[in-house]
Design an enzyme around this catalytic site. Structure first.
Site, mmCIF file in Angstrom:
data_model
loop_
_atom_site.group_PDB
_atom_site.id
_atom_site.type_symbol
_atom_site.label_atom_id
_atom_site.label_comp_id
_atom_site.label_asym_id
_atom_site.label_seq_id
_atom_site.Cartn_x
_atom_site.Cartn_y
_atom_site.Cartn_z
ATOM 1 C CG ASP A 156 -2.013 1.006 1.192
ATOM 2 O OD1 ASP A 156 -2.106 1.735 0.186
ATOM 3 O OD2 ASP A 156 -2.785 1.078 2.159
ATOM 4 C CG ASP A 186 -3.456 3.776 -3.457
ATOM 5 O OD1 ASP A 186 -4.335 3.011 -3.898
ATOM 6 O OD2 ASP A 186 -3.637 4.525 -2.483
ATOM 7 C CD GLU A 187 -5.570 -0.895 -1.427
ATOM 8 O OE1 GLU A 187 -5.251 -1.684 -0.512
ATOM 9 O OE2 GLU A 187 -6.573 -0.166 -1.381
#
Length: 367
Positions: free
Chosen positions: A12, A106-107
């Protein structure tokens, strides 16, 4: 012979959009940055850690963020830059495994049970990934390592920002026992309150209740709660899944009537539309045609209503307008109350074929 435990990493990026802005504009470093358009209906896409100390959070209405942190610097989102960094990070993942399941820009989940690099452990792999992200993007990422996806996701949040936390198979039950039940996926404030009525405050408390009792209270969801309390999650990492639906939803602290849902529908439509635009601008360029409204009643019944307009929604405002209209198709008393609302887009098709089809129909002349 049982299979060995999976080795799952959840990576993350830390305050991703805000961190990209601070990286690219040194004058923003160390300052409270809020990535959002200004406006009554705008929501926060991301907040730097400096802004979070004032209580600013993602998905919060921008006007509230401004009240909480008057000195915040608002920066409009630039998804083309965020996507470029996301591709860099994805390339780093791919050096280690092909089993990558992105959740957003983003993850992502990574299955590193077997890797390309031959590093001695999942922990070493996570450390190598974080080091490469720092060196090649000048950004930081947090990671969680665990035997399954839901534990890895909890672990990645454990030492944020710029942290690494490992849950080994023999540590699972001891790790989970003291956690508040609200840390389990799918347990929101209302479910947490219902569990409190049964004197269940922690995962350990939940584990102490028989499966049959939980099913009696919560139906099939009771079985899932029981599995989570034991740290069981058999969902595999699924790479390159075609997007079937993008959506945003919210569970309320107090149940609302249909008429009270309008501002929440508008807010969630902006989030769902932003996710749709990322899909449309992505590598495969796919767009959605169907609007979906999801509701969960105060007694935990889930209702969905959908509509495919003649031409696909063209903006967040149009998406919200259609979703609001779908409330008229909910055949329940006007006094009924709802604990959750979600707005989504489904029926994804390839953008090129969609444009070609639209051009074909526009070229046809009718008598």
């Amino acid at each position: 012979m049982p299979l060995p435990p999976r080795k799952i990493i959840h990576v993350d990026m830390d305050a991703f959009y805000a961190s990209v802005e601070q990286r690219d504009d040194p004058s923003l470093r160390g300052k409270p940055v809020v990535v959002a358009w200004r406006g009554a209906r705008s929501v926060v896409c991301a907040a730097s850690y400096e802004a979070r100390t004032f209580g600013v959070r993602s998905a919060m209405p921008a006007v509230r963020a401004e009240r909480l942190c008057p000195q915040a610097i608002f920066v409009p989102p630039d998804f083309s830059r965020y996507k470029a960094v996301s591709r860099q990070v994805r390339e780093i993942f791919a050096r280690h495994t092909d089993l990558i399941e992105p959740l957003s820009l983003d993850e992502a989940y990574l299955d590193v049970t077997a890797t390309h690099t031959g590093l001695p452990s999942a922990t070493a792999t996570a450390e190598a990934i974080r080091a490469a992200i720092r060196e090649e993007t000048q950004l930081t990422a947090s990671a969680g390592v665990a035997p399954n996806k839901f534990l890895a996701k909890i672990a990645s949040d454990w030492r944020k920002p710029d942290g690494l936390f490992v849950i080994r198979p023999h540590q699972v039950e001891a790790f989970l026992s003291p956690l508040p039940v609200g840390r389990l996926p799918g347990v929101g404030k209302v479910m947490e309150a219902r569990l409190t009525e049964l004197n269940i405050a922690t995962v350990g408390d939940l584990r102490g209740h028989a499966l049959q009792e939980l099913e009696q209270h919560f139906g099939r969801w009771g079985r899932r709660l029981h599995e989570l309390s034991l740290g069981v999650d058999d969902h595999p990492v699924q790479p390159d899944r075609p997007t079937l639906q993008v959506s945003a939803e919210d569970t309320f602290e107090h149940d609302l009537t249909l008429q009270e849902l309008a501002p929440h529908i508008h807010r969630l439509a902006e989030k769902a539309w932003a996710a749709h635009q990322r899909e449309a601008e992505g590598e495969h360029g796919r767009v959605a045609r169907t609007v979906v409204l999801k509701l969960k009643t105060s007694d935990f019944q889930t209702l969905t209503r959908s509509f495919t307009p003649p031409s696909r929604p063209g903006s967040a405002a149009e998406l919200a307008e259609i979703a609001c209209a779908l409330r008229d198709r909910v055949e329940r008393p006007t006094t009924s109350r709802y604990r959750l609302v979600g707005v989504g887009l489904a029926g994804f098709v390839d953008l090129d074929s969609f444009i070609a089809q639209a051009d074909l129909f526009s070229a046809i002349s009718y008598p």
